[in-house]
Design an enzyme around this catalytic site. Structure first.
Site, short mmCIF file in Angstrom:
data_model
loop_
_atom_site.label_atom_id
_atom_site.label_comp_id
_atom_site.label_asym_id
_atom_site.label_seq_id
_atom_site.Cartn_x
_atom_site.Cartn_y
_atom_site.Cartn_z
N ASP A 91 -0.78 13.28 51.22
CA ASP A 91 -1.83 12.94 50.27
C ASP A 91 -2.80 12.01 50.99
O ASP A 91 -2.44 10.87 51.31
CB ASP A 91 -1.24 12.24 49.04
CG ASP A 91 -2.24 12.14 47.90
OD1 ASP A 91 -3.45 12.25 48.17
OD2 ASP A 91 -1.83 11.95 46.75
N ASP A 94 -3.94 8.60 47.84
CA ASP A 94 -3.21 8.59 46.58
C ASP A 94 -3.70 7.38 45.79
O ASP A 94 -3.52 6.24 46.23
CB ASP A 94 -1.71 8.50 46.83
CG ASP A 94 -0.91 8.72 45.56
OD1 ASP A 94 -1.41 9.46 44.68
OD2 ASP A 94 0.18 8.16 45.44
N THR A 96 -6.98 7.94 43.95
CA THR A 96 -8.41 8.17 44.18
C THR A 96 -9.27 7.44 43.16
O THR A 96 -10.34 6.91 43.51
CB THR A 96 -8.72 9.68 44.15
OG1 THR A 96 -8.01 10.32 45.21
CG2 THR A 96 -10.21 9.95 44.34
N ASP A 229 2.52 13.60 46.42
CA ASP A 229 2.50 12.29 45.77
C ASP A 229 3.80 11.54 45.98
O ASP A 229 3.82 10.31 45.97
CB ASP A 229 2.26 12.43 44.26
CG ASP A 229 0.91 13.03 43.92
OD1 ASP A 229 -0.10 12.46 44.35
OD2 ASP A 229 0.88 14.05 43.21
#
Length: 289
Positions: A91, A94, A96, A229
């Site tokens: 990711d 992570d 955003t 994630d």
């Protein structure tokens, strides 16, 4: 391929280098970017997410050309699958939404899985210079200090600090299950609730899981996130004595790509804590893969 044929420590060191390089870009661009909606007005992506993923993919493909790569921004629904092959699961940013708002709780999350099991994880928050690392069988660390950071006290729901996230789906059955479960966890015991100490939302699945690994959070319950994630944080938590099980009741052995997770720190009463938590979940969360 067996883990014995792969230098996991070398992979960790290389992922740390990548994370710190990408972290400079993430920190410099935070709060200064345009963004687009992916699914709706709270599921967001920026050009920096995409640029960081390109940077990471290029570095990894050059050093490990025979390993597979799965990244959030190059993922294709219904086509991209995790296999038993050595795979980097990434990711680029992570958290955003936090990144867009210049809120200092986002990170780059770099995981490595073999046989669909996390083996190496590097999570780096460049705003606070927090570097979490974990290697299967070799422990996990925050800025070089072994995790957990405090003795693992006994686990009880009534004394728990619980990490939660609202997610990008703000309607439908999954959202109702989440909000009903939050209510049950918060309610007083005389009303059938868990009366947990409180809730925290870091805005990043990886950072929530790493918070559980340190022992500052007792658990993190989530539905809707993806393997990128959780992959890196998963091994950081596991090596700290914690555990990830399914976010739906009874799922003791959840796969990496289940999209529904409960992360619990180490400590006495861990299994009973999981059962108690499950008893407050008001339905089964269901997400497409």
């Amino acid at each position: 391929m067996s883990a014995s044929n792969i230098d996991l420590a070398e992979i960790k060191d290389f992922l740390v280098e990548i994370a710190q390089t990408a972290g400079k870009l993430i920190r410099e661009k935070s709060g200064k970017v345009n963004f687009d909606d992916k699914k709706n007005g709270v599921d967001l992506v920026t050009e920096v997410d995409k640029a960081v993923e390109v940077l990471v993919n290029k570095a990894l493909s050059e050093k490990y050309p025979h390993f597979k790569f799965i990244g959030e921004e190059s993922y294709v629904a219904g086509e991209t699958k995790i296999t038993d092959d050595p795979t980097f699961i990434v990711d680029p940013i992570d958290g955003t939404t936090n990144f867009i708002h210049f809120y200092p709780s986002s990170c780059i999350s770099l995981g490595f899985a073999l046989n669909k099991i996390p083996h190496v994880g590097v999570v780096y928050n460049p705003f606070q210079d927090l570097l979490y690392t974990g290697v299967k069988g070799q422990g996990s660390f925050l800025n070089g200090e072994q995790l957990p950071l405090r003795p693992s006290a006994a686990l009880t729901l009534q004394s728990a600090l619980v990490a939660i996230e609202w997610g990008s789906d703000r309607s439908g059955n999954n959202f109702k299950i989440k909000t009903d479960t939050f209510t049950s966890l918060a309610a007083e015991t005389k009303d059938g609730g868990a009366f947990a100490h409180g809730f925290r939302s870091l805005g990043s699945a990886a950072l929530n899981i790493c918070g559980v690994a340190t022992g500052s959070l007792d658990c993190y319950w989530e539905g809707g996130c993806y393997a990128w994630d959780v992959c890196a944080g998963w091994i950081v938590l596991s090596e700290a004595g914690g555990r990830i099980v399914g976010g739906n009741p009874g799922d003791w052995d959840t796969p990496l790509d289940s999209r529904v997770y409960l992360a619990v720190r180490g400590g006495e009463g861990q299994e009973q804590f999981i059962k108690d938590f499950w008893s407050h979940i008001k339905g089964n969360l269901e997400y497409e893969h």
